[in-house]
Design an enzyme around this catalytic site. Structure first.
Site, PDB file in Angstrom:
ATOM      1  N   LYS A  58      -6.032   2.457  10.929  1.00  0.00           N
ATOM      2  CA  LYS A  58      -7.344   2.908  11.370  1.00  0.00           C
ATOM      3  C   LYS A  58      -8.213   3.212  10.161  1.00  0.00           C
ATOM      4  O   LYS A  58      -7.656   3.475   9.069  1.00  0.00           O
ATOM      5  CB  LYS A  58      -7.197   4.113  12.294  1.00  0.00           C
ATOM      6  CG  LYS A  58      -7.121   5.505  11.681  1.00  0.00           C
ATOM      7  CD  LYS A  58      -6.016   5.801  10.723  1.00  0.00           C
ATOM      8  CE  LYS A  58      -4.657   5.735  11.364  1.00  0.00           C
ATOM      9  NZ  LYS A  58      -3.614   5.786  10.306  1.00  0.00           N
ATOM     10  N   ARG A  92     -11.303   4.172  -1.221  1.00  0.00           N
ATOM     11  CA  ARG A  92     -12.029   4.869  -0.156  1.00  0.00           C
ATOM     12  C   ARG A  92     -13.440   5.277  -0.578  1.00  0.00           C
ATOM     13  O   ARG A  92     -14.227   5.727   0.247  1.00  0.00           O
ATOM     14  CB  ARG A  92     -11.224   6.085   0.304  1.00  0.00           C
ATOM     15  CG  ARG A  92     -10.037   5.714   1.162  1.00  0.00           C
ATOM     16  CD  ARG A  92      -9.069   6.849   1.364  1.00  0.00           C
ATOM     17  NE  ARG A  92      -8.251   7.069   0.179  1.00  0.00           N
ATOM     18  CZ  ARG A  92      -7.137   7.799   0.176  1.00  0.00           C
ATOM     19  NH1 ARG A  92      -6.727   8.385   1.297  1.00  0.00           N
ATOM     20  NH2 ARG A  92      -6.435   7.962  -0.932  1.00  0.00           N
ATOM     21  N   ALA A  99       0.820  -1.212   0.000  1.00  0.00           N
ATOM     22  CA  ALA A  99       0.000   0.000   0.000  1.00  0.00           C
ATOM     23  C   ALA A  99       0.854   1.262   0.000  1.00  0.00           C
ATOM     24  O   ALA A  99       1.983   1.273   0.512  1.00  0.00           O
ATOM     25  CB  ALA A  99      -0.916  -0.006   1.221  1.00  0.00           C
TER      26      ALA A  99
END
Length: 396
Positions: free
Chosen positions: A129, A199, A41
């Protein structure tokens, strides 16, 4: 000029070329912990790879990606010894007995499954998170970590930096009286996140409140030393391609007072994936700040998420002269001025794994509560929680 030089010096050391520590490969008292990363990532280099270079007790050991050529390229670029790929690549990494720590920066919707699998394989986990798609997922992950005697940390890196801790210390000192209101914003300019970004994918736990909204929620809870008592209102801007996704959310909360008889603390949190340009064409800077209003003054921290680049703590008492502070290191504690929030976080994580007491920590209860209130904000906005994982850990 010296201030500008300081910015470049910190950014260079934190994100370009961190100083390398003495080699502790042969240190039997504290052998290096071998790190494996799930997924190549974009967040991995600043969040873990670069911080690890300057930490004498960790070793960048292995990386896995769905595409093995991507894993190999990432490994060669960043100095990993091994790489795994293909449909079983993630599991092959978890099955590697040499690995001590797994970093999980996968999309939100995959956090639960692969953290559970990593814990089941006996690995400590540093988890990006938000911890999961739901609070129930978060409870289950921490429950398994506790059963296995393993360290699991939700990577709220900003909490480990001296800047936010200095703000909390000023509030807790009583200098400005009891806290009455605390507001936080994390918003980024339009165009920074594309429509096809993960996202923006509902099935992968997408949404602004999940991604950038988890920060201001965590921050106001931290500075107020408590959890919300109610979501007064929450409004979301819905993604044009999928109305289940928010591109921005604003929530008004009350937080329970720590002292009996005192009024609840008021709070507004804002997050946004797409701040529009000024007058339609002038790009905007990201908005990253938190401000607390107390009985006898206010305090504001600019750039609470990435303070190593630059930050300011502005204290304005009702009586007396305003002042501006900065906090890049802890007095008498670990740290260097160029340490990023991620580097401070890694220091605490390694301390915890090694059985030492970290400077600070994000507890399981804290992580569970943050996820609970993300869900409640989504419920109030009409969007509802992200889909819970269907993964079930096989029983022996």
């Amino acid at each position: 000029m010296s201030s500008i030089f300081g910015v470049f010096k910190r950014v260079y050391a934190a994100f370009i070329s961190p100083p390398r520590p003495p080699n502790v490969e042969d240190n039997n008292a504290s052998p290096p912990l071998k790190i494996g990363i799930l997924g190549a990532a974009a967040i991995a280099p600043p969040a873990l790879v670069l911080p690890a270079i300057s930490h004498p007790e960790v070793e960048l050991y292995a990386v896995a990606a769905r595409d093995i050529s991507r894993a190999e390229k990432f490994a060669n670029k960043h100095g990993f010894k091994k790489w795994y790929g293909g449909k079983d690549g993630y599991q092959e990494l978890l099955d590697d007995p040499a690995i001590d720590i797994v970093y999980n920066p996968l999309p939100n919707g995959l956090h639960y499954e692969w953290t559970i699998k990593a814990l089941a394989a006996g690995k400590h986990v540093l988890l990006e998170k938000p911890s999961g798609n739901t609070a129930e997922e978060t409870r289950r992950m921490f429950s398994l970590a506790d059963q296995k005697g393993l360290v699991l940390l939700e990577a709220f890196h900003y909490r480990f930096h001296p800047a936010i801790q200095r703000v909390r210390a000023i509030i807790d000192s009583g200098e400005l009286g009891a806290i009455r209101e605390v507001n936080a914003t994390l918003a980024i300019p339009k165009g920074a996140i594309r429509n096809d970004d993960i996202r923006m994918n509902y099935d992968l736990g997408g949404g602004a409140m999940m991604d950038c909204g988890c920060y201001p929620l965590s921050c106001v809870r931290y500075l107020a030393s408590g959890n919300p008592s109610a979501v007064i209102s929450a409004t979301a801007t819905r993604f044009s391609r999928d109305s289940r996704i928010d591109t921005g959310t604003t929530a008004n909360l009350t937080l329970a007072s720590l002292k009996p008889g005192e009024e609840p603390v008021r709070s507004t949190i804002k997050c946004d994936f797409a701040i529009p340009p000024r007058w339609g064409f002038i790009p905007r800077w990201p908005e990253i700040s938190v401000r607390a209003v107390c009985e006898r003054g206010s305090i504001e921290l600019f750039n609470f998420v990435m303070p190593v680049i630059y930050h300011s703590i502005t204290v304005i008492p009702d009586s007396g002269a305003p002042r501006t502070e900065k906090a890049y290191t802890f007095e008498g504690g670990k740290g260097e001025e160029w340490w990023s929030t991620y580097r401070y976080q890694l220091e605490a994580f390694v301390d915890k794994v090694k059985g030492r007491t970290p400077q600070t920590w994000v507890s399981p209860e804290d992580s569970i509560a943050n996820m609970e209130w993300i869900e409640k904000i989504y419920e109030e906005s009409g969007l509802g929680s992200r889909p819970q994982s269907t993964y079930v850990l096989p029983t022996a």
